[in-house]
Design a protein around this motif. Structure first.
Motif, short mmCIF file in Angstrom:
data_model
loop_
_atom_site.label_atom_id
_atom_site.label_comp_id
_atom_site.label_asym_id
_atom_site.label_seq_id
_atom_site.Cartn_x
_atom_site.Cartn_y
_atom_site.Cartn_z
N ARG A 34 0.84 -1.22 0.00
CA ARG A 34 0.00 0.00 0.00
C ARG A 34 0.86 1.25 0.00
O ARG A 34 0.54 2.24 -0.66
N TRP A 35 1.95 1.22 0.71
CA TRP A 35 2.86 2.38 0.72
C TRP A 35 3.45 2.60 -0.66
O TRP A 35 3.56 3.73 -1.13
N GLN A 36 3.85 1.52 -1.31
CA GLN A 36 4.39 1.63 -2.66
C GLN A 36 3.34 2.14 -3.64
O GLN A 36 3.66 2.93 -4.55
N ASN A 37 2.09 1.71 -3.50
CA ASN A 37 1.01 2.21 -4.36
C ASN A 37 0.81 3.71 -4.19
O ASN A 37 0.66 4.45 -5.17
N ALA A 38 0.81 4.17 -2.94
CA ALA A 38 0.63 5.60 -2.69
C ALA A 38 1.80 6.40 -3.24
O ALA A 38 1.61 7.46 -3.86
N LEU A 39 3.01 5.91 -3.04
CA LEU A 39 4.18 6.61 -3.54
C LEU A 39 4.17 6.69 -5.07
O LEU A 39 4.46 7.74 -5.65
N LEU A 75 -5.41 6.85 -3.19
CA LEU A 75 -4.50 5.79 -2.74
C LEU A 75 -3.96 6.08 -1.34
O LEU A 75 -3.85 5.18 -0.50
N GLU A 76 -3.64 7.34 -1.09
CA GLU A 76 -3.14 7.70 0.24
C GLU A 76 -4.24 7.57 1.30
O GLU A 76 -3.99 7.08 2.41
N ALA A 77 -5.44 7.99 0.94
CA ALA A 77 -6.55 7.85 1.89
C ALA A 77 -6.86 6.39 2.17
O ALA A 77 -7.12 5.99 3.32
N ALA A 78 -6.81 5.56 1.13
CA ALA A 78 -7.05 4.13 1.33
C ALA A 78 -5.96 3.51 2.20
O ALA A 78 -6.23 2.64 3.05
N ARG A 79 -4.73 3.94 2.01
CA ARG A 79 -3.63 3.43 2.84
C ARG A 79 -3.83 3.82 4.30
O ARG A 79 -3.61 3.02 5.22
N THR A 80 -4.27 5.07 4.52
CA THR A 80 -4.51 5.52 5.89
C THR A 80 -5.62 4.72 6.56
O THR A 80 -5.50 4.30 7.73
N LEU A 81 -6.70 4.51 5.84
CA LEU A 81 -7.81 3.75 6.40
C LEU A 81 -7.41 2.29 6.65
O LEU A 81 -7.80 1.68 7.66
#
Length: 248
Positions: A137-142, A213-219
């Motif tokens: 997920r971190w890689q997706n957001a980045l 993507l960042e919001a999904a990672r946070t959730l």
């Protein structure tokens, strides 16, 4: 033909006057008949025909001028920005198609969220699995933020091309010789604005993608934390008392 006829009548009249003058000598027995009324009528008729010819010539000149104006109005604009606009849109599409990890595809997005963004983790999920999903997920957001910056760079690059096209189209519009050229210049300016809106739409889509993507990672971090807490608290049945033999 009419001018030739008028010239013939004038020559004939002059000849009659000459003969009449010469006949004033000894040969008075020969009389030359000259009808001034008929002669004047012929002169007037020739003058009317000459005026009619002049009117027809003027009418033909007016028609020729009208045809020239129509040709100017129907002349196509010598400059076309269609190829540049199509290339600009193609470049933006290529940037969107190069989206990393999660593409702009409904099926790809659904599959990624099913595998990496579950609504909740099952009890007993291993820490290694949780760590692997968090890393993904971190890689997706980045990658999403990197894709956004690439689209931004493409849009900024297109600004220089847009400026050149605007200058060319405005110059062509100001020097247009007819209505068609002016209309074509206006249409190309509208197409240029549409291309700019397309770039803006692509940029907004890339920004929204990165934010999503960042919001999904946070959730998803909350679900992961809950799973880790459950694993920590689920330490088994605890201490069980039993017999021990200390001496043999």
């Amino acid at each position: 033909m009419i001018r030739h006829r008028l010239r013939t009548l004038l020559i004939a009249g002059a000849a009659v006057l000459t003969i009449a003058t010469v006949a004033g000598g000894p040969a008075r027995a020969q009389w030359i008949v000259f009808d001034p009324t008929n002669y004047a009528q012929n002169i007037l008729t020739a003058a009317r025909e000459l005026q009619q010819v002049n009117n027809e010539i003027q009418m033909l000149e007016n028609q020729a001028t009208s045809l020239i104006n129509q040709a100017r109005n129907l002349a196509s604009l010598p400059y076309s920005s269609l190829a540049q606009l199509q290339q600009q849109i193609t470049q933006t599409q290529q940037l969107l198609a190069q989206a990393q990890r999660i593409a702009y595809s409904v099926s790809t997005i659904d599959q990624a969220f099913t595998q990496t963004y579950p609504q909740a983790y099952a009890t007993g999920t291993s820490s290694q699995h949780l760590l692997s999903d968090a890393q993904t997920r971190w890689q997706n957001a980045l990658a999403g933020f990197q894709d956004t910056m690439r689209v931004q760079a493409g849009v900024v690059t297109n600004l220089n091309t847009t400026r050149t096209q605007i200058n060319a189209l405005v110059s062509s519009s100001q020097s247009a010789t007819g209505a068609l050229q002016a209309a074509q210049s206006g249409n190309q300016l509208v197409a240029l604005q549409t291309t700019q809106l397309a770039d803006l739409t692509a940029l907004m889509a890339s920004i929204a993608r990165a934010q999503s993507l960042e919001a999904a990672r946070t959730l998803e971090t909350q679900a992961q934390a809950q799973a880790q807490t459950d694993n920590f608290l689920n330490y088994g049945p605890g201490y069980q008392a039993g017999s021990a033999q200390m001496f043999h």
